[in-house]
Write a protein that holds these residues in place. Structure first.
Motif, PDB file in Angstrom:
ATOM      1  N   ASN A 145      60.811  26.522  26.974  1.00  0.00           N
ATOM      2  CA  ASN A 145      60.433  27.214  27.992  1.00  0.00           C
ATOM      3  C   ASN A 145      59.390  28.146  27.816  1.00  0.00           C
ATOM      4  O   ASN A 145      59.526  28.881  26.966  1.00  0.00           O
ATOM      5  N   PHE A 146      58.364  28.410  28.634  1.00  0.00           N
ATOM      6  CA  PHE A 146      57.388  29.400  28.565  1.00  0.00           C
ATOM      7  C   PHE A 146      57.608  30.378  29.715  1.00  0.00           C
ATOM      8  O   PHE A 146      57.408  29.749  30.697  1.00  0.00           O
ATOM      9  N   GLN A 147      57.877  31.714  29.521  1.00  0.00           N
ATOM     10  CA  GLN A 147      58.123  32.485  30.726  1.00  0.00           C
ATOM     11  C   GLN A 147      56.478  33.183  30.937  1.00  0.00           C
ATOM     12  O   GLN A 147      56.301  33.879  30.108  1.00  0.00           O
ATOM     13  N   ILE A 148      55.944  32.888  31.879  1.00  0.00           N
ATOM     14  CA  ILE A 148      54.735  33.307  31.952  1.00  0.00           C
ATOM     15  C   ILE A 148      54.730  34.559  33.144  1.00  0.00           C
ATOM     16  O   ILE A 148      54.532  34.412  34.247  1.00  0.00           O
ATOM     17  N   GLY A 149      55.205  35.538  32.611  1.00  0.00           N
ATOM     18  CA  GLY A 149      55.412  36.647  33.397  1.00  0.00           C
ATOM     19  C   GLY A 149      56.400  36.682  34.434  1.00  0.00           C
ATOM     20  O   GLY A 149      57.176  35.949  34.318  1.00  0.00           O
TER      21      GLY A 149
END
Ligand SMILES: *[C@@H]1O[C@H](CO)[C@@H](O)[C@H](O)[C@H]1NC(C)=O
Ligand SMILES: *[C@@H]1O[C@H](CO)[C@@H](O)[C@H](O)[C@H]1NC(C)=O
Ligand SMILES: *[C@@H]1O[C@H](CO)[C@@H](O)[C@H](O)[C@H]1NC(C)=O
Ligand SMILES: *[C@@H]1O[C@H](CO)[C@@H](O)[C@H](O)[C@H]1NC(C)=O
Ligand SMILES: *[C@@H]1O[C@H](CO)[C@@H](O)[C@H](O)[C@H]1NC(C)=O
Ligand SMILES: *[C@@H]1O[C@H](CO)[C@@H](O)[C@H](O)[C@H]1NC(C)=O
Ligand SMILES: *[C@@H]1O[C@H](CO)[C@@H](O)[C@H](O)[C@H]1NC(C)=O
Length: 578
Positions: free
Chosen positions: A315-319
C-alpha cells in the motif's frame, strides 16, 4: 536534517573495516529471510573480492580501481572494477514512499579495448546521488555507493532515503572508480502537480513464450522462459525499447507481476504430472523462483515482507489524498484458474472456498481499505491485474467472446466478499484499476445482475467505479487487429448485456491516465493509431469524471460522447437493461 546528508554511509563506516557494499544492493537479497540459500551470501562474495585483491597483481589496472571511498583510507576497501562501466539501461525509480524511493540501474564492466571479456569476479562499484537541481549542483540529499556483480546480472537497486514528500528530485549514477561517466537526470518521486507523477503497471510486463515479439527481433533464447538466464535476457531486451526507457525515466513505477496461479500456468504445473509437463522442461516452482529473482533484480520494486519476496501486494499512502493499494491477483495464493483446456473452472467459479488473493492477502486488503477510510484519505485506488466487474457472455453473437474465468468472474464468492466489505463498511470513493484483458472497460461497481438497488441510467446505488485498461501492444481480446467498427459491434452487444458496463472499447492499443484531487478523480483513455512502427501518434478516446462522494461515474458518462468504443448511454433505451 543531518540524517539527510549521511543516510547510508554511516552504516558502512560503523561496520567492520571491509564494509560490505554488496549487501547494500538490494538485488542480492534473498527472496525469503528465513531461506538465505535463495539469496546471495554477500559476505562470501565480499571476502572473495578481498582475497583476490591481496593475491592478484593489480598492475594491469589503472589506479582508479582503488576507489576513494568517502575520502578515507582505502587500503581496506575491497577490490573493484576500474576498467570502465556501461550503464546499459539508464536509471529507473520505483515504489516511492513519502521519504524514500528505490533507484535502479545496471552497470556492466566494459570490455577492454582489445575486446577481452572483463573478469566477472571483480565487482563494479556504483555511486548514486540525489539532489534538487537537474545537474545536482545544489545540496545532495541522499548519496551512497553499492557494489554489483555478475551474480545479480549487474543490476543495482538501492534505497535513497531522507527525502521530503511532494518534492521533485534528480539523481545520478556513476562509476565510483573513474571520473563521472554518464549522468541520469530524472524526476524523483511523487510531486502531485503533473499528470504522470507515477506510472502504474498492472502486470504482463514481459511475455514468456517463444513467439511474442520475435518478428521484430525480440527473440527469447530459443524456448519459453524458464531459467534465470531466460528471464534476465527477456527483461534486458524489453528495457532497450525507447518508449519504455522514456517512460521509466519520466517517473517512478509501481508494478505488479499471465494465466498463472499459485502452482502453475497455462502450460506448466507441478501438480498432476509434476515437472514432466512443461514446454521448457523446467519445474513450475523452479521457473517461478527464477522469474521472481530476475523480476526483483530488474524492477525497482521494494521487498515488502522480509520473509517473502513473492509478496508484492503493498500500500502507498499518498498524503491524505489517496491510498494506492496494489494487490496480487495472479501469483500469490490464487486457486486454479482457467488455463484454456480446463474450461470446467466454470463449474467451480461460484465455490465459496475459492480464493483469488489467499486468506492473508484478503484480510490485509480489507484492513487496508478500512484503515484508509479511518485515516481520512479521500480516495482508495486499488491496482490489480484482472477485470473485476461481471461480464456476461455474448452467447450466439457474431464474435465469440466467452466470459473469462481468468478474471474475478472465476472467483465469484471472493468478489462478493470484496463488494460486501466495501458496501457494509460504507467505504466510499473506491476505484478499482484492472489490467490483463487487452480491451478497455469502464463500469460502475455494483453487485452482479443487480438492477434493483443499482440504476444504470443515473448510477444511483453504485458502490464505486472500475477502470480497466487495454494492452500496450498485445492483440485485442475481441480478435487481434480488429478494426474499430468491428470492435464497436462487439462492444454494443457487451454493454447491452451488462448494465453496469458503461463503456467498452476493444480496438485500440493504449493506456489511461488518472488525474486526482480531493474533488475529482478523472480518467482519460488514450489509443495509439498504429503500433506497427515506432511513433508517438495517439489520441484521447474517452474521458471520465468521478466526483468525490458519489461512488459512480459522473453523468452524462464520458460527457455523453467518445471518440472510440461504445457507451451504455448510446444504446437504444430498450436495449440497455437486457
Ligand atoms: C553499452 O550497452 C549498450 C546496450 O547494451 C550497447 O548498445 C553499447 O554498445 C554498449 N557500449 C559499449 C561501449 O560497450
Ligand atoms: C506545481 O506545484 C508547485 C508547488 O506547489 C507550484 O509552484 C507550481 O506552479 C506547480 N506547477 C504547475 C504547472 O501547476
Ligand atoms: C498440468 O498440465 C497438464 C498438461 O497440460 C494437464 O493435463 C493437467 O491437467 C495440469 N494439471 C493441473 C492441476 O492444472
Ligand atoms: C470447496 O467447496 C466445494 C463446494 O462446496 C466442495 O465440493 C469442495 O470439496 C471444497 N473444497 C475444499 C478444498 O474444501
Ligand atoms: C447474472 O445473470 C447471467 C445471465 O442470466 C448469469 O449467467 C449469471 O450467472 C448471473 N450472475 C450471478 C452472479 O448470478
Ligand atoms: C476533472 O474534470 C472536471 C470536469 O472536466 C474538472 O472540472 C476538474 O478540474 C478535473 N479534475 C482533475 C483533478 O483533473
Ligand atoms: C500502420 O503502419 C504500417 C507501416 O507503415 C502500415 O502498413 C499500416 O497500414 C498501418 N496501419 C494502419 C491501421 O494505419
Amino acid at each position: 536534517m543531518r540524517f539527510n546528508f549521511i543516510p547510508l554511509i554511516q552504516l558502512a563506516v560503523a561496520g567492520i573495516a571491509t564494509a560490505n557494499f554488496f549487501h547494500r544492493n538490494l538485488a542480492y537479497h534473498s527472496p525469503f529471510a528465513t531461506h538465505p540459500q535463495l539469496g546471495h551470501d554477500t559476505s562470501k562474495i565480499n571476502e572473495n573480492c578481498i582475497q583476490r585483491r591481496q593475491n592478484m597483481d593489480s598492475a594491469a589496472f589503472k589506479d582508479g580501481h582503488y576507489a576513494t571511498f568517502y575520502g578515507g583510507d582505502f587500503s581496506n576497501t575491497p577490490f573493484i572494477w576500474g576498467g570502465g562501466v556501461n550503464f546499459t539501461h539508464a536509471g529507473k525509480e520505483g515504489d516511492p514512499f513519502d521519504t524514500s524511493v528505490l533507484l535502479w540501474t545496471r552497470a556492466v564492466p566494459l570490455a577492454s579495448s582489445g575486446g577481452a571479456v572483463p573478469n566477472v569476479d571483480v565487482p563494479v562499484c556504483v555511486a548514486y546521488q540525489v539532489g534538487t537541481t537537474p545537474d545536482l549542483s545544489g545540496r545532495i540529499v541522499s548519496r551512497g555507493e553499492a557494489f554489483t556483480s555478475y551474480d545479480v546480472d549487474w543490476t543495482v537497486k538501492v534505497e535513497a532515503t531522507g527525502l521530503k514528500p511532494d518534492t521533485k528530485y534528480f539523481y545520478s549514477f556513476k562509476d565510483c572508480a573513474t571520473a563521472a561517466t554518464r549522468w541520469f537526470n530524472a524526476y524523483g518521486f511523487a510531486a502531485h502537480n503533473t499528470s504522470a507523477d507515477i506510472f502504474i503497471h498492472l502486470g504482463d510486463y514481459i511475455y514468456e513464450s517463444l513467439g511474442n515479439g520475435a518478428h521484430i527481433g525480440r527473440q527469447t533464447l530459443g524456448r519459453e522462459l524458464a531459467t534465470i538466464k531466460d528471464y534476465r535476457q527477456r527483461l534486458n531486451q524489453y528495457r532497450t525499447d525507447q518508449s519504455l526507457v522514456d517512460a521509466h525515466l519520466r517517473a517512478p513505477w509501481i508494478t505488479v507481476s499471465d494465466n498463472s496461479w499459485k502452482a502453475g500456468t497455462a502450460d506448466s504445473n507441478d501438480t498432476t504430472v509434476g515437472c514432466a509437463f512443461s514446454a521448457s522442461g523446467a519445474c513450475f516452482t523452479d521457473r517461478k523462483l527464477a522469474a521472481v529473482r530476475a523480476y526483483h533484480e530488474w524492477m525497482p520494486i521494494r521487498q515488502v515482507d522480509p520473509q517473502d519476496k513473492l509478496r508484492i501486494w503493498r500500500n502507498f499512502q499518498i498524503g491524505k489524498l489517496l491510498d494506492l493499494t496494489m494487490l496480487d491477483t495472479r501469483q500469490y495464493d490464487r486457486d486454479i484458474t482457467d488455463m484454456y483446456y480446463n474450461t470446467d473452472v466454470n463449474t467451480i467459479a461460484s465455490f465459496a472456498n475459492r480464493s483469488l488473493m489467499g486468506a492473508a492477502q484478503e484480510k490485509w486488503f480489507f484492513d487496508t481499505v478500512s484503515e484508509s477510510k479511518s485515516r481520512g484519505a479521500v480516495w482508495r485506488v486499488v491496482g490489480q491485474q484482472i477485470v473485476f466487474t461481471q461480464l456476461n457472455e455474448l452467447g450466439s453473437c457474431t464474435f465469440s467472446f466467452p466470459t473469462s474465468h481468468d478474471a474475478w468472474d472465476g472467483y465469484r464468492a471472493n468478489r462478493k466478499r470484496v463488494l460486501d466489505h466495501i458496501s457494509q463498511n460504507r467505504i466510499s470513493n473506491t476505484v478499482i484499476l484492472s489490467g490483463d484483458s487487452h480491451a478497455n472497460w469502464v463500469s460502475d461497481l455494483a453487485y452482479p445482475n443487480d438492477t434493483t438497488t443499482y440504476d444504470p441510467v443515473t448510477g444511483k446505488g453504485a458502490i464505486g467505479v472500475e477502470f480497466a485498461g487495454t494492452a500496450v501492444t498485445s492483440g485485442s481480446s475481441f480478435g487481434s487487429g480488429i478494426t474499430p467498427a468491428a470492435a464497436n459491434a462487439v462492444s454494443t452487444q457487451l454493454v447491452g448485456l451488462n448494465p453496469d458496463l458503461q463503456w467498452s472499447e476493444g480496438s485500440y492499443r493504449g493506456f489511461f491516465t488518472l488525474s486526482i484531487d480531493s474533488l475529482h478523480l478523472n480518467a482519460t483513455y488514450y489509443g495509439m493509431n498504429n503500433i506497427s512502427f515506432a511513433n508517438l501518434d495517439g489520441f484521447a478516446t474517452a474521458q471520465f469524471v468521478v466526483k468525490a462522494g458519489e461512488n459512480k461515474l459522473s453523468r452524462p458518462v464520458a460527457g455523453g460522447s467518445v471518440l472510440a468504443g461504445v457507451l451504455q448511454s448510446q444504446l437504444p433505451a430498450s436495449n440497455s437493461t437486457n
